[in-house]
Design an enzyme around this catalytic site. Sequence first.
Site, PDB file in Angstrom:
ATOM      1  N   ASP A 159       0.926  -1.454   0.047  1.00  0.00           N
ATOM      2  CA  ASP A 159       0.176   0.105  -0.100  1.00  0.00           C
ATOM      3  C   ASP A 159       0.860   1.465   0.033  1.00  0.00           C
ATOM      4  O   ASP A 159       0.415   2.174  -0.367  1.00  0.00           O
ATOM      5  CB  ASP A 159      -0.906  -0.070   1.280  1.00  0.00           C
ATOM      6  CG  ASP A 159      -1.829   1.203   0.984  1.00  0.00           C
ATOM      7  OD1 ASP A 159      -1.975   1.686   2.250  1.00  0.00           O
ATOM      8  OD2 ASP A 159      -2.268   1.402   0.292  1.00  0.00           O
ATOM      9  N   ASP A 160       2.023   1.301   0.631  1.00  0.00           N
ATOM     10  CA  ASP A 160       2.712   2.420   0.472  1.00  0.00           C
ATOM     11  C   ASP A 160       3.226   2.675  -1.122  1.00  0.00           C
ATOM     12  O   ASP A 160       3.223   3.865  -1.415  1.00  0.00           O
ATOM     13  CB  ASP A 160       4.361   1.940   1.004  1.00  0.00           C
ATOM     14  CG  ASP A 160       4.359   2.058   2.351  1.00  0.00           C
ATOM     15  OD1 ASP A 160       3.862   0.776   2.863  1.00  0.00           O
ATOM     16  OD2 ASP A 160       4.945   2.649   3.356  1.00  0.00           O
ATOM     17  N   ASN A 168      -2.488  -5.126  14.662  1.00  0.00           N
ATOM     18  CA  ASN A 168      -2.494  -5.875  13.721  1.00  0.00           C
ATOM     19  C   ASN A 168      -1.022  -7.067  13.649  1.00  0.00           C
ATOM     20  O   ASN A 168      -1.379  -8.189  13.780  1.00  0.00           O
ATOM     21  CB  ASN A 168      -2.447  -5.436  12.075  1.00  0.00           C
ATOM     22  CG  ASN A 168      -1.521  -4.263  12.076  1.00  0.00           C
ATOM     23  OD1 ASN A 168      -0.318  -4.172  12.793  1.00  0.00           O
ATOM     24  ND2 ASN A 168      -1.575  -3.237  11.093  1.00  0.00           N
ATOM     25  N   HIS A 195      -5.676  -0.484   2.743  1.00  0.00           N
ATOM     26  CA  HIS A 195      -5.119   0.966   2.161  1.00  0.00           C
ATOM     27  C   HIS A 195      -4.986   1.856   3.261  1.00  0.00           C
ATOM     28  O   HIS A 195      -5.357   3.098   2.820  1.00  0.00           O
ATOM     29  CB  HIS A 195      -5.592   1.187   0.966  1.00  0.00           C
ATOM     30  CG  HIS A 195      -5.975  -0.074   0.079  1.00  0.00           C
ATOM     31  ND1 HIS A 195      -4.798  -0.206  -0.885  1.00  0.00           N
ATOM     32  CD2 HIS A 195      -6.735  -1.011  -0.187  1.00  0.00           C
ATOM     33  CE1 HIS A 195      -5.015  -1.204  -1.531  1.00  0.00           C
ATOM     34  NE2 HIS A 195      -6.251  -2.010  -0.979  1.00  0.00           N
ATOM     35  N   ASP A 200      -2.046   3.349   4.190  1.00  0.00           N
ATOM     36  CA  ASP A 200      -1.045   4.584   3.507  1.00  0.00           C
ATOM     37  C   ASP A 200      -1.640   5.429   2.517  1.00  0.00           C
ATOM     38  O   ASP A 200      -1.291   6.558   2.573  1.00  0.00           O
ATOM     39  CB  ASP A 200       0.178   3.585   3.067  1.00  0.00           C
ATOM     40  CG  ASP A 200       0.892   2.932   4.162  1.00  0.00           C
ATOM     41  OD1 ASP A 200       1.638   2.024   4.051  1.00  0.00           O
ATOM     42  OD2 ASP A 200       0.713   3.269   5.389  1.00  0.00           O
TER      43      ASP A 200
HETATM   44  O1  RIB Z   1      -0.070  -1.293  10.167  1.00  0.00           O
HETATM   45  C1  RIB Z   1      -0.152  -0.784   8.730  1.00  0.00           C
HETATM   46  C2  RIB Z   1       1.032  -0.060   8.367  1.00  0.00           C
HETATM   47  O2  RIB Z   1       2.109  -1.259   8.199  1.00  0.00           O
HETATM   48  C3  RIB Z   1       1.036   0.095   6.840  1.00  0.00           C
HETATM   49  O3  RIB Z   1       2.010   1.468   6.791  1.00  0.00           O
HETATM   50  C4  RIB Z   1       1.623  -0.938   6.064  1.00  0.00           C
HETATM   51  O4  RIB Z   1       2.731  -0.383   5.270  1.00  0.00           O
HETATM   52  C5  RIB Z   1       1.911  -1.859   7.002  1.00  0.00           C
HETATM   53  O5  RIB Z   1       3.211  -2.521   6.756  1.00  0.00           O
HETATM   54 CA    CA Z   2       3.832   1.650   5.359  1.00  0.00          CA
END
Ligand code: RIB
Ligand code: CA
Length: 325
Positions: A14-15, A159, A241, A243
Amino acid sequence: MTVPFILDTDTAQDDCVALIGGLLDPEADLRAITMVAGNVSFDRQVHNAQMTLSAAGRLGTVPIHLGCQRPLVLPWVSAENVHGDGSGGLDMDFAGTSTEAEHGVDALIRLTAESPGEISVVAIGPLTNIAMAAVKEPDFVRNVKSLVIMGGSNNGRGNITAAGEFNFFVDPHAAHVVFEAGFRDVTVVPWAPLTLSDAVFSRAQLSRIEAIGTPLAKFFLTVCGPTLTFDESVGIPGTTHPDSLSVGVLLHPELVTKAADYHVAVEMSSALTRGYSAMSWGVHGLEPNARVIEAADAEGFYGWITGLLATRTEVSRPLSGGHFY
Ligand code: RIB
Ligand code: CA
């Protein structure tokens, strides 16, 4: 009037989508990319950023500055179990590509000092670079126009652990330094509940992205698709999503439908709750230090992303490999 900002990123999945927003949204004036240790190996993050620039037809047009390659105190923790290599197995000829000699922390300090109060920072990885800049140069805190942080949860689930969201878990000490530093305008895009309610793209939405049919749409599915399996395996009905939402709310504040001031503090000591973000909503006598987004226009956000992916671009260099999700 375009929005000048620096993207501090641990470029994976997502970055990459957030970077596309910074490259292709007409409101965006992306001044620099600063890399921070996070999602996947540091070198792979740099390659993921260069492939994203190439997919957008912008390779070599935005300086990439290498920042901190490990957290302030604790050892680095990878999210490769979630993201794989962060770009779905894509590859490119990197001969002749380059990154800047100036360190990412120094670039953050310099660029914001050259235009005090004018340049924002969107931090979508662990906050190591931001913390180091604040410690190295106190004026940095005053010079940043606004700081958008993807991280933590608003008294919600983590998470990488039940309590810890990845960015704050990887470098809780950096997050502590940043929230205590006194930045004038801090916006937090949390994992829970916000991301899980307003920034998840379902399989049906991913199919609509596939139907767009552009090279960028295929790039999106290639870099984000691999996390779909992981996300569904942990009960998330699609790809996440946060980021790109962070870049979205900087460029399009109207995407924010509910927000409130909170005092945010991050757990550094406990192994059980490392990276937990205690977000106090003002009844505990704590001075607010951030505006936390509580709800976003999910459809408007999805529409913004699909609009970007519909852009016809000429890739700077051919991308190879990659497995459609
Ligand atoms: O927890 C979400 C974040 O960590 C986001 O920036 C994504 O890149 C993940 O790695
Ligand atoms: Ca990230």
